[in-house]
Every structure is written in structure tokens, then in C-alpha cells.
Motif scaffolding. Structure first.
Motif, mmCIF file in Angstrom:
data_model
loop_
_atom_site.group_PDB
_atom_site.id
_atom_site.type_symbol
_atom_site.label_atom_id
_atom_site.label_comp_id
_atom_site.label_asym_id
_atom_site.label_seq_id
_atom_site.Cartn_x
_atom_site.Cartn_y
_atom_site.Cartn_z
ATOM 1 N N GLY A 134 5.521 3.109 -3.475
ATOM 2 C CA GLY A 134 4.887 4.091 -4.322
ATOM 3 C C GLY A 134 3.809 3.417 -5.150
ATOM 4 O O GLY A 134 3.889 2.213 -5.426
ATOM 5 N N SER A 135 2.791 4.164 -5.560
ATOM 6 C CA SER A 135 1.684 3.570 -6.316
ATOM 7 C C SER A 135 2.161 2.800 -7.532
ATOM 8 O O SER A 135 1.625 1.735 -7.865
ATOM 9 N N GLN A 136 3.177 3.308 -8.210
ATOM 10 C CA GLN A 136 3.624 2.683 -9.454
ATOM 11 C C GLN A 136 4.257 1.308 -9.233
ATOM 12 O O GLN A 136 4.345 0.512 -10.172
ATOM 13 N N LEU A 175 4.982 8.663 -6.924
ATOM 14 C CA LEU A 175 3.672 8.859 -6.302
ATOM 15 C C LEU A 175 2.640 9.259 -7.348
ATOM 16 O O LEU A 175 2.927 9.991 -8.293
ATOM 17 N N SER A 176 1.413 8.799 -7.159
ATOM 18 C CA SER A 176 0.348 9.057 -8.133
ATOM 19 C C SER A 176 0.015 10.541 -8.243
ATOM 20 O O SER A 176 -0.406 11.005 -9.307
ATOM 21 N N ALA A 236 -3.911 1.392 -3.585
ATOM 22 C CA ALA A 236 -3.153 2.501 -4.159
ATOM 23 C C ALA A 236 -4.072 3.503 -4.825
ATOM 24 O O ALA A 236 -5.205 3.192 -5.194
ATOM 25 N N LEU A 262 -4.190 4.131 -10.007
ATOM 26 C CA LEU A 262 -3.492 3.153 -10.835
ATOM 27 C C LEU A 262 -4.177 3.065 -12.203
ATOM 28 O O LEU A 262 -5.402 3.064 -12.291
ATOM 29 N N LEU A 287 -8.908 5.826 -5.051
ATOM 30 C CA LEU A 287 -8.237 4.869 -4.167
ATOM 31 C C LEU A 287 -8.808 3.494 -4.451
ATOM 32 O O LEU A 287 -9.990 3.240 -4.201
ATOM 33 N N THR A 314 0.814 -1.203 0.000
ATOM 34 C CA THR A 314 0.000 0.000 0.000
ATOM 35 C C THR A 314 0.853 1.262 0.000
ATOM 36 O O THR A 314 2.076 1.194 0.064
ATOM 37 N N VAL A 315 0.171 2.390 -0.076
ATOM 38 C CA VAL A 315 0.838 3.690 -0.109
ATOM 39 C C VAL A 315 0.831 4.314 1.283
ATOM 40 O O VAL A 315 0.033 3.949 2.151
ATOM 41 N N GLY A 353 -3.302 -5.085 -3.199
ATOM 42 C CA GLY A 353 -2.645 -3.803 -3.398
ATOM 43 C C GLY A 353 -3.648 -2.688 -3.184
ATOM 44 O O GLY A 353 -4.779 -2.754 -3.688
ATOM 45 N N ILE A 376 3.162 -0.915 -6.860
ATOM 46 C CA ILE A 376 2.227 -1.840 -6.225
ATOM 47 C C ILE A 376 1.731 -2.941 -7.161
ATOM 48 O O ILE A 376 1.607 -4.098 -6.747
#
Length: 317
Positions: A134-136, A204-205, A152, A155, A275, A103-104, A150, A138
Motif C-alpha cells: 500500500g502507498s502508506q 491505499l492513497s 506510489a 505520498l 504518481l 510499488t502499488v 518507491g 512504501i
């Protein structure tokens, strides 16, 4: 601690640990067996499959193309074994299990602790593991079996991932109560740029959500700081050093006690960060993982509804 179900050849478990560690010696240490035993099982697998599974490099081992294919198979096999173990436990009324979450940072301040507390009260024998990424990063953690779930923001859609739940949250400027923007109901990115920007780095997203808006600014924005830490960004915003950006998720306590203000961005009627909760597509979830996913879905929907209610009086203000 939940018991492990060992119904497959040790070679599969050894291969999985070696690919995670990129080292036979480290895999053997974690498995508490001799390095020679691990090496023997890997060689046996390679002989049976008729192809090398790892490249032997000076810096360690790396999966070959065949190894990548076999790793995907092993992930499915081991996850299915975990699901079977969980279902057998559930039939006996044990309600045990283990849930691994990637997770973030933002959800660890309030949302995730609330869900973990609820799960602990209902299923005291279930254990958890949480990895912050980081989201990328996950999706890879979920797809390679490192995480069951996951969680995040923002995405991109993927055929390899199934979205179990999603909540839509407004992205906003984060400022101290005495900041010139603090009394506004909405703010444009251009108005935020006048006070100095605290931006997220590309892992980060938020970085990707703001990138199109930054490109539209008449004057190129030179951020005061770029960081992969939302906590650092919030701390600087609290001290009046600039304008940071985030959803309300992660700053719940600061908003409640008046230490921060969240001003939704006004571009295009609002910038939303979704999210989402994700699992590998086609995977049958173990009982404990499914129970956790349902509890998390309820909490995400609750917070999405609360945000809509909080922002409703401000529309058009």
C-alpha cells in the motif's frame, strides 16, 4: 545475476539480515551459515559498540534504540557498496546490476511492465525485484533499504525521501459502459454515491484523497464494499455493482477495449493523484537503479501528457 561486493565485515551483513528476519536462525538459513556464526558476530558488534542492538523476546528479536541507529548506518553502508559495485561494472562495460522496487498494485498492469520490457531490451544483464505494498508502507521500504526505489500515489512530502519524478493524474469514477454515469465527461462524488460506492481501504492513497469529499456529502455514504484490492474494485464495477475510483493508470487495457469507463471527478476542478518515484534522500544511485529511474520518469511523463491530450476536448463539455 549480479555479483555481490563483499568489502565490509561479515558482521554488517549478518546484522542486516537478522534485523530483516527478526531471528538469528532464519537469518543464518538465508545466509547459508551456522546460527552460531551469526550469533557470534552480533555479540561481537554489541561488545564493540558497548550496547545491545537487539531485545531478545519470546517471539523473536527486536531492535533496541541503539539498534535502530546502527541499522540506519548499515543501510547507508550497504547501499553505497552496491553503488560502487555498479559503477565498477559500468566501467567494464558489463551493465549489470539489480534494482529493487516497492510499488502499488495499479502500476503493475501496464506502466511497470512497459518500463521493465524496455530495460530488459537495453540492459539484459540487469535483474529486478518488485514488492507490492500500500502507498502508506512504501516510504518505510525505501528508508530501511528493502527497496532502492518507491513508486506510489499521493505520498506526503518527507525530508527523508527525494522525489525523482512525478506525474499528475485525474482521479475518476470507474463504471461499466452501460452505467448511467458512463456518458458523462465529469461526475461529482454525490452523483456517484447515488449508484453505490466501492471504496478503498486506508492503506491505499485513494482512501485519503476521497475522505474530504466524503465528509462533505449531505448524506453519509455507506459503501457497498471497502477493499485494499483495486483489481477487485474494478471487477465489481465491470459487473455494474457500483462505482469504483481510480486514475487511468492500471486500467489501460480495460479502457482501450471498452470494458470500463473513467469519468473524472468534478470537485474543485478535478481531484489529482500524483504518481511519484522516490529514493532515500542523499543516496547516490547505482548505475542500474539510475537507468531504471530515468526510464520510469520518461514513461510517467509520457502518460501524463497523453492524459492531458485525451481530456482536453472534454473541458467545458
Amino acid at each position: 545475476m549480479s555479483r555481490k561486493l563483499r568489502i565490509h565485515s561479515p558482521a554488517i551483513h549478518y546484522f542486516d539480515m537478522v534485523r530483516r528476519c527478526n531471528s538469528i536462525r532464519e537469518a543464518a538459513r538465508r545466509l547459508n551459515v551456522a546460527s552460531s556464526a551469526v550469533n557470534r558476530q552480533i555479540l561481537k558488534l554489541e561488545d564493540e559498540l558497548g550496547t545491545p542492538l537487539f531485545e531478545r523476546l519470546p517471539g523473536g528479536l527486536r531492535l533496541t534504540a541503539a539498534g535502530e541507529l546502527f541499522a540506519s548506518h548499515v543501510t547507508v553502508v550497504l547501499q553505497d557498496a552496491e553503488r560502487l559495485r555498479s559503477e565498477l561494472d559500468a566501467m567494464q562495460g558489463l551493465r549489470t546490476g539489480h534494482v529493487e522496487i516497492a510499488t502499488v498494485e495499479g502500476v503493475t498492469a501496464d506502466l511497470l511492465p512497459c518500463v521493465l520490457k524496455s530495460m530488459r531490451e537495453r540492459y539484459p544483464q540487469v535483474t529486478f525485484g518488485v514488492t507490492l505494498l500500500g502507498s502508506q508502507s512504501i516510504p518505510d521500504a525505501v528508508l530501511d533499504g528493502g527497496a532502492d526505489l518507491g513508486l506510489a500515489f499521493a505520498l506526503p512530502r518527507s525530508a527523508e525521501l527525494q522525489q525523482l519524478s512525478v506525474g499528475h493524474f485525474r482521479l475518476g469514477a470507474i463504471v461499466a459502459p452501460g452505467h448511467p454515469l458512463a456518458t458523462r465527461h465529469e461526475a461529482s462524488l454525490a452523483s456517484c454515491a447515488e449508484h453505490g460506492l466501492i471504496l478503498a481501504k486506508s492503506e491505499l492513497s485513494i482512501h485519503h484523497l476521497l475522505a474530504p469529499l466524503l465528509r462533505r456529502l449531505r448524506q453519509p455514504a455507506r459503501p457497498i464494499l471497502e477493499s485494499s484490492s483495486l483489481e477487485l474494485a474494478c471487477q465489481l464495477a465491470k459487473r455494474g455493482l457500483g462505482v469504483a475510483f481510480q486514475t487511468r493508470i492500471g486500467i489501460e487495457a480495460d479502457l482501450a477495449n471498452g470494458e470500463l469507463k473513467h469519468i473524472p471527478l468534478s470537485e474543485s476542478g478535478g481531484v489529482f493523484s500524483d504518481l511519484g518515484l522516490y529514493v532515500r534522500n542523499g543516496r547516490h544511485l547505482p548505475v542500474a537503479v539510475d537507468a531504471f529511474a530515468r526510464q520510469l520518469d520518461e514513461e510517467i511523463r509520457l502518460r501524463e501528457r497523453q492524459e492531458r491530450e485525451d481530456l482536453a476536448p472534454q473541458v467545458g463539455a
